[in-house]
Write a protein that holds these residues in place. Structure first.
Motif, mmCIF file in Angstrom:
data_model
loop_
_atom_site.group_PDB
_atom_site.id
_atom_site.type_symbol
_atom_site.label_atom_id
_atom_site.label_comp_id
_atom_site.label_asym_id
_atom_site.label_seq_id
_atom_site.Cartn_x
_atom_site.Cartn_y
_atom_site.Cartn_z
ATOM 1 N N ALA A 64 0.844 -1.188 0.000
ATOM 2 C CA ALA A 64 0.000 0.000 0.000
ATOM 3 C C ALA A 64 0.876 1.234 0.000
ATOM 4 C CB ALA A 64 -0.884 -0.007 1.239
ATOM 5 N N ARG A 65 0.385 2.318 -0.590
ATOM 6 C CA ARG A 65 1.119 3.585 -0.506
ATOM 7 C C ARG A 65 1.109 4.047 0.943
ATOM 8 N NH1 ARG A 65 -0.452 6.964 -4.873
ATOM 9 N NH2 ARG A 65 0.117 8.745 -3.583
ATOM 10 N N TRP A 66 2.250 4.483 1.421
ATOM 11 C CA TRP A 66 2.466 4.867 2.820
ATOM 12 C C TRP A 66 1.356 5.766 3.367
ATOM 13 C CZ3 TRP A 66 5.274 4.006 7.077
ATOM 14 C CH2 TRP A 66 5.426 5.030 8.011
ATOM 15 N N SER A 67 0.958 6.767 2.601
ATOM 16 C CA SER A 67 0.057 7.780 3.159
ATOM 17 C C SER A 67 -1.364 7.665 2.613
ATOM 18 C CB SER A 67 0.619 9.170 2.838
ATOM 19 O OG SER A 67 0.693 9.324 1.438
ATOM 20 N N LYS A 68 -1.667 6.567 1.923
ATOM 21 C CA LYS A 68 -2.966 6.505 1.259
ATOM 22 C C LYS A 68 -3.954 5.596 2.007
ATOM 23 C CE LYS A 68 -5.008 5.910 -3.261
ATOM 24 N NZ LYS A 68 -5.267 4.754 -4.037
ATOM 25 N N ASN A 69 -5.201 6.073 2.143
ATOM 26 C CA ASN A 69 -6.285 5.233 2.645
ATOM 27 C C ASN A 69 -6.767 4.366 1.500
ATOM 28 O OD1 ASN A 69 -6.451 6.205 5.235
ATOM 29 N ND2 ASN A 69 -8.034 7.729 4.750
ATOM 30 N N GLN A 70 -6.711 3.043 1.647
ATOM 31 C CA GLN A 70 -7.197 2.220 0.554
ATOM 32 C C GLN A 70 -7.556 0.823 1.036
ATOM 33 O OE1 GLN A 70 -2.874 1.858 -1.332
ATOM 34 N NE2 GLN A 70 -4.257 0.286 -2.145
ATOM 35 N N GLY A 183 -3.935 5.174 5.895
ATOM 36 C CA GLY A 183 -2.736 5.935 5.519
ATOM 37 C C GLY A 183 -2.079 6.609 6.716
ATOM 38 N N LYS A 186 0.947 12.624 6.725
ATOM 39 C CA LYS A 186 2.105 13.180 6.013
ATOM 40 C C LYS A 186 2.946 13.982 7.008
ATOM 41 C CE LYS A 186 0.397 13.118 1.352
ATOM 42 N NZ LYS A 186 -1.051 13.152 1.175
ATOM 43 N N GLN A 202 -8.490 12.148 8.542
ATOM 44 C CA GLN A 202 -8.060 11.089 7.634
ATOM 45 C C GLN A 202 -8.272 9.696 8.264
ATOM 46 O OE1 GLN A 202 -3.914 11.498 7.077
ATOM 47 N NE2 GLN A 202 -3.808 10.001 5.408
#
Lengths: 276, 297
Positions: A64-70, A183, A186, A202
């Motif tokens: 997963a991307r470090w800062s992304k909610n998914q 996520g 940042k 977030q």
């Protein structure tokens, strides 16, 4: 029971002595407790046997991307597929026994120590068959659900009894799962919030989204069974082995339908137990 | 403890200390019991009084486990202890564990019979590793005797259910007949396909068919043996109280990995003595006025 026939009744002794000499009848096994066993019998169901399904599953990898909610779709699919395999195998055993349903189902996951992402998914329950001319069933009633499968229920024997008394019948266990990556904040955001008491929108949003996905999927399964509602829902957050930010949100419950118009039960008597 | 004539116990019957305790119990008015107060009063309502706590125990050396792993390059098979081959797939190990439980339960039953009991309730089965090879198997319970006169069962019943559960069963027209243990263990070689499915560099979702086969086969074997042993006690119902499964890895040589599994089932067989079509249960809907936790047991 009066004192005359107290202790081991004579009938029982005769049967016992006869059976030890090798006169056997059909035997069933069940992991119900004594309370549950007696209540299931009183509810007009006969246990047929313990049924069990299992799958040892390798859960895939997804980054997963470090800062992304998914949503972690690969992981969600794994949790669905493996549970499905275990449940289907359990239902196949119940089918082989000619069951009307499975009560007291437990659905468990155990990650194994010998593999990074290997888990055993296991479903266990007691297959039951309704007595003929069941007093609670309307004429021509089939206890199996609209998919022709035996009903499944994760309710305890006590809850199962009460549900039937209130004029409802279980249809099937419904579940929804969503593995979600929340996520990280940042750098500048984290710095700005340092030392302050603030909501992290977030994170809140991520938890809302994930739960909504899980519950929505459970509801879709219930609609497929043409259920009237879902009882005994548990909404669990299972961290498994994916670190702090990746969590499985798992909703599970028993879908039910009405057996009759009114849903009243006898008014319970109040008791004050003398035990803890 | 050596006997007065200096010899040690020959392993037949009960050890001298247990014999002495039974002799003392026969002369004494007081009876020991492991029952809780609700257990004791529930059993009293069906006419049972405790006659003493009873125990059976054995220390056994479990050393040789058997050999073989069902090797195949791409088509390994699971070798279960109950598959008929005397030595394959941990069969000697499982035989040793069975011997442990059976001896412990037999000695418990000898004590109960000597006390004139009709049954033994609340049996706890425990296993303790004393060192690498020696383990102790213990069965501990409370012997009870019925007040009724007339014929008695030839063998006392045994159960791991507690006093309140036994009493509820009797009220509903069921009688426990005996405690049963079913065990199986087995091994499966990790073949090419299994290694592929399980390896960390396999990034996709997949069932590891070999491991599923291992756990399913072993559990199934344990269930079959459990049912056969429960059936020997007589009865139409078996209430399972615990089921366990343990899987572990073994690497006998370089590039050769096997997986082992051990499964166990413990429970009590019961028979119906009521004559009607359904058990004469009559539940009462009550609302307890304390905070109760949801529990299944």
């Amino acid at each position: 029971m009066t004192s005359a026939d107290a202790a081991i009744p004579r009938d029982a002794i005769n049967r016992l002595n006869a059976m030890r000499e090798g006169d056997h009848k059909g035997l069933f096994t069940s992991d119900l407790s004594v309370n549950e066993f007696l209540l299931v019998r009183e509810a007009g169901f006969r246990p047929l046997g313990l049924v069990l399904g299992s799958s040892v599953y390798h859960v895939g990898i997804q980054t997963a991307r470090w800062s992304k909610n998914q949503e972690m779709t690969t992981l969600s699919e794994a949790m669905y597929h493996a549970r499905e395999l275990a449940m289907t195998r359990m239902e196949a055993e119940a089918n082989a026994l000619g069951a009307d349903g499975i009560v007291g189902v437990r659905l468990e996951i155990e990650f194994k120590e010998f593999g990074e992402s290997i888990a055993e998914f296991i479903a266990v329950g007691t297959a039951v068959k309704a007595d003929q001319n069941h007093p609670l069933a309307p004429a021509g009633h089939s206890w199996r659900n609209n998919l022709g499968q035996p009903f499944t229920s994760d309710l305890s024997g006590q809850d199962f009894w009460t549900l039937l008394q209130a004029g409802y019948a279980p249809l099937g266990m419904t579940m929804g799962t969503c593995v979600y990556h929340i996520g990280h904040q940042k750098f500048w955001q984290a710095l700005g919030n340092a030392g302050a008491n603030v909501e992290i929108p977030q994170f809140t949003e991520a938890l809302y989204d994930a739960r909504e996905l899980a519950m929505g999927r459970m509801q879709a399964e219930a609609e497929r069974l043409e259920a009237e509602g879902i009882v005994g829902v548990q909404l669990l957050s299972l961290p498994h082995r994916w670190g702090g930010h990746t969590t499985e949100f798992f909703a599970i419950g028993t879908a039910v339908r009405s057996l009759r118009e009114d849903h009243t039960i006898a008014k319970p008597t109040l008791v004050l137990p003398l035990t803890d | 403890m050596p006997r007065s004539d200096g010899t040690t116990w020959d392993g037949v019957g009960l050890p001298p200390a247990a014999q002495d305790r039974l002799t003392r119990a026969a002369d004494s008015q007081a009876a020991g019991s492991l029952l809780s107060v609700p257990d004791a009063s529930a059993l009293a309502t069906v006419g049972f009084t405790p006659v003493g706590e009873v125990m059976g125990c054995i220390v056994e050396q479990v050393a040789w486990r058997g050999y073989g792993c069902g090797y195949g390059w791409t088509d390994s098979r699971t070798v279960a202890s109950g598959n008929g081959n005397r030595w394959a797939g941990l069969a000697p190990y499982v035989q040793a564990v069975y011997h442990g439980w059976e001896t412990a339960l037999r000695r418990l039953l000898m004590e109960a019979t000597a006390l004139g009991a009709d049954g033994v309730v609340g049996i706890q089965l425990t296993q303790k590793h004393l060192d690498l090879q020696n383990r102790e198997f213990v069965a501990l319970g409370t012997a009870v005797r019925g007040v009724a006169v007339g014929p008695r069962a030839k063998v006392p019943f045994t159960t791991d259910l507690n006093g309140t559960d036994v009493s509820k069963l009797l009220h509903a027209g069921w009688l426990p007949t005996g405690i049963a243990v079913g065990i199986s263990a087995g091994v499966r070689h990790d073949d090419y396909r299994t290694r592929n499915q399980a390896s960390w560099w396999n990034g996709s979702n997949t069932e590891i068919t070999g491991y599923t086969d291992l756990v399913s086969t072993i559990r199934h074997d344990a269930r079959t043996q459990f049912e056969r042993r429960a059936r020997a006690h007589g009865g139409e119902a078996v209430l399972v109280s615990s089921m366990g499964l343990h899987v572990w890895e073994n690497e006998p040589s370089d590039n050769h990995t096997d997986h082992y599994a051990e499964a166990s089932f413990i429970g009590t067989a019961a028979t119906a003595f009521h004559r009607g079509a359904t058990a004469p249960t009559s539940s009462l809907t009550v609302l307890p006025l304390n905070r109760t936790k949801e529990n299944r047991r």
